[in-house]
Structures are given as C-alpha cells and as structure tokens.
Design a protein around this motif. Structure first.
Motif, short mmCIF file in Angstrom:
data_model
loop_
_atom_site.label_atom_id
_atom_site.label_comp_id
_atom_site.label_asym_id
_atom_site.label_seq_id
_atom_site.Cartn_x
_atom_site.Cartn_y
_atom_site.Cartn_z
N LYS A 122 0.85 -1.20 0.00
CA LYS A 122 0.00 0.00 0.00
C LYS A 122 0.88 1.24 0.00
O LYS A 122 1.65 1.48 0.94
CB LYS A 122 -0.91 0.02 1.23
CG LYS A 122 -1.79 1.27 1.32
CD LYS A 122 -2.76 1.34 0.15
CE LYS A 122 -3.68 2.55 0.23
NZ LYS A 122 -3.03 3.83 -0.09
N VAL A 123 0.78 2.02 -1.07
CA VAL A 123 1.56 3.25 -1.17
C VAL A 123 1.04 4.27 -0.15
O VAL A 123 -0.16 4.51 -0.05
CB VAL A 123 1.48 3.83 -2.60
CG1 VAL A 123 2.17 5.19 -2.67
CG2 VAL A 123 2.12 2.87 -3.61
N LEU A 124 1.97 4.85 0.60
CA LEU A 124 1.63 5.86 1.60
C LEU A 124 1.76 7.27 1.04
O LEU A 124 0.98 8.15 1.39
CB LEU A 124 2.51 5.69 2.84
CG LEU A 124 2.42 4.32 3.53
CD1 LEU A 124 3.40 4.25 4.70
CD2 LEU A 124 1.00 4.04 3.99
N TYR A 125 2.76 7.51 0.23
CA TYR A 125 2.83 8.74 -0.56
C TYR A 125 3.77 8.54 -1.72
O TYR A 125 4.58 7.60 -1.73
CB TYR A 125 3.20 9.96 0.30
CG TYR A 125 4.62 10.03 0.78
CD1 TYR A 125 5.66 10.42 -0.06
CD2 TYR A 125 4.92 9.77 2.11
CE1 TYR A 125 6.96 10.51 0.40
CE2 TYR A 125 6.22 9.87 2.59
CZ TYR A 125 7.23 10.24 1.72
OH TYR A 125 8.51 10.33 2.18
N GLY A 126 3.67 9.44 -2.71
CA GLY A 126 4.44 9.29 -3.93
C GLY A 126 3.73 8.38 -4.91
O GLY A 126 2.55 8.05 -4.77
N LYS A 127 4.48 7.96 -5.91
CA LYS A 127 3.94 7.11 -6.98
C LYS A 127 4.96 6.04 -7.32
O LYS A 127 6.16 6.32 -7.39
CB LYS A 127 3.63 7.94 -8.23
CG LYS A 127 3.05 7.15 -9.39
CD LYS A 127 3.03 7.97 -10.67
CE LYS A 127 2.10 9.16 -10.57
NZ LYS A 127 2.03 9.88 -11.88
N VAL A 128 4.48 4.81 -7.50
CA VAL A 128 5.36 3.73 -7.92
C VAL A 128 4.77 3.04 -9.14
O VAL A 128 3.55 3.00 -9.33
CB VAL A 128 5.60 2.69 -6.80
CG1 VAL A 128 6.26 3.33 -5.59
CG2 VAL A 128 4.32 1.97 -6.41
#
Length: 254
Positions: free
Chosen positions: A109-115
């Motif tokens: 789960k991404v917490l911030y930013g972009k992957v």
C-alpha cells in the motif's frame, strides 16, 4: 461492530493480517471463503492507511541517493510466524529490482508518492521456442543456461496513496519490480508467510533478457500485457542495496 478508536490503525492492520494468514494454505486459496473474506477485511483496512498514521514524514521531493546512502530504506514494524510487516522508502529514481516471494502472499500500500509495479509469472508449460533456439545478446554463458526461466508479464501498473493495495499471491504476479516515479515514494509492505530460506522462502532476483513490447512505457498508468519473455535468475544486482531505519510510529503488539 463499534469502532475501537483507542486502537491505532496499524495495530488493526497487523491484527487482521495475523488472522488472515494464520495457518495459510496456498493450495486452498481459491476455495477458502473464510480466507478470502478475511483478506477482504485486510484490504479495506490497508486502503485507509496514510503516512501520517505511521508518523512518517515526507522525503525531500528532489531527494536522490549518493554512493554512500542506500537507494532504498526499510523500517521493520513487526513479524510473527504468519506474516511480516514494514515500510519501504524509495529515493527519487530508486528501484527494487525484479524479484520473487516464493510461496508467499504480498500486499503493498503506497503511503505517498507514486510507484510503477511490473508483475511477472513464471510459466510451467514448455515454451514455444526453447532457449537453444533463442539468440540472446550478449550470448549466455553455459553456466547461465540452468538459470533461464520462461515467464509472462502480467501487468504494469501505477500506484499512489489513493490506489487500492497491490495484491500478490503465491500463484499470480509473484515476481515484481517496483520503481519510484516522479520523485520519492513510500509504501507499507506485508509478506505472508515471512521469508525463511530454511523453509524454501528465499528471495531470488531476475533479469529480463528479451524486451517485452511497451513493458517500460510510462504512457499508460495501467496496462495488462500478457506477453511472454525470458528471465535469467541472477544475484543481487549491482547498485541495489537496502538500508535500515527505526520505525517510530504507533507500536504493534500481540
């Protein structure tokens, strides 16, 4: 059921992960309604989590790593016999190379930013073209031929803090590469069961030998490819290493 406002969200996630993956049986995953319902509850909790819930400050927008600092940092939160959980911090331009989680579930789960996440599956069926008929550039060494694997690229997907969790299973999208896009990124990671080399759960790295059409394209935020390719099992890639930082968020206990 009334919501327990005295329990932190990360504790609720950890408790639900422990319930979900206790006595996990990979062979029965598709027929186990209890497991699927529990996993659904876990996904719902993960969808809510943000960096602030773990007291993680945002990294510098233009931050990048030097030769002395790790491109990726890991914060360990907890581990049981059923699962492990922690946070990965990727500097701008950083990548976690293509690797696997044999026999394991993964939830990211991404917490911030972009992957950007590229997911592959190894293929059991005989390839249409054998390695002896395939020309690689540069040519493979004789010792490398036993490390060849036929695989299919399932999808390339972008994830942000607004996205649902990325779900990896022992049988689907288990091999994956994670790249930070347009700056640093942070994600919460659950592995179930945890890595255990003595029990056959060790991490393996791979190199893509054949270019999959548009596999590296950043134009489409989400695309299913289903393209077959060759992978070469390799050691840990040069230039990649993972440092450690203490986790300072809400405590997790069992």
């Amino acid at each position: 059921m009334p919501r327990d406002n005295n329990t932190s969200l990360i504790q609720k996630i950890a408790s639900q992960a422990n319930i979900t993956f206790k006595d996990f049986n990979a062979s029965a995953i598709g027929d186990n309604k209890v497991f699927l319902d529990n996993r659904g509850d876990l996904i719902n909790l993960l969808t809510e989590v943000r960096a602030a819930d773990l007291k993680i400050a945002q990294m510098k927008p233009n931050g990048s790593h030097s030769d002395q600092s790790p491109p990726v940092t890991y914060m360990h939160i907890c581990e049981t016999e059923s699962f492990s959980m922690g946070v990965f911090l990727l500097n701008s331009g950083a990548s976690i190379p293509l690797h696997d989680h044999p026999g394991m579930n993964g939830m990211l789960k991404v917490l911030y930013g972009k992957v950007s996440i590229r997911c592959f599956d190894l293929l059991d069926k005989p390839p249409a073209q054998s390695e002896s008929e395939t020309q690689f550039d540069p040519p493979l060494l004789p010792s490398q031929k036993d490390c060849l694997r036929r695989a299919v690229l399932r999808a390339t997907t972008w994830f942000t803090h607004d996205s649902s969790p990325c779900i990896l299973t022992p049988h689907r999208e288990n091999l994956h590469q994670i790249d930070a896009v347009d700056g640093p990124a942070v994600f919460l990671d659950i592995l179930a069961p945890p890595y255990d080399p003595e029990d056959g759960r060790d991490c393996h790295y791979y190199q893509v030998l054949q270019t999959v059409p548009d596999a590296d394209s950043k134009v489409e935020p989400q695309k299913e490819w289903e393209e077959e390719t060759w992978l070469l099992e390799i050691g840990q890639p040069d230039g990649f290493w993972c440092g450690g930082e203490p986790y300072l968020g809400p405590k997790v206990s069992f």
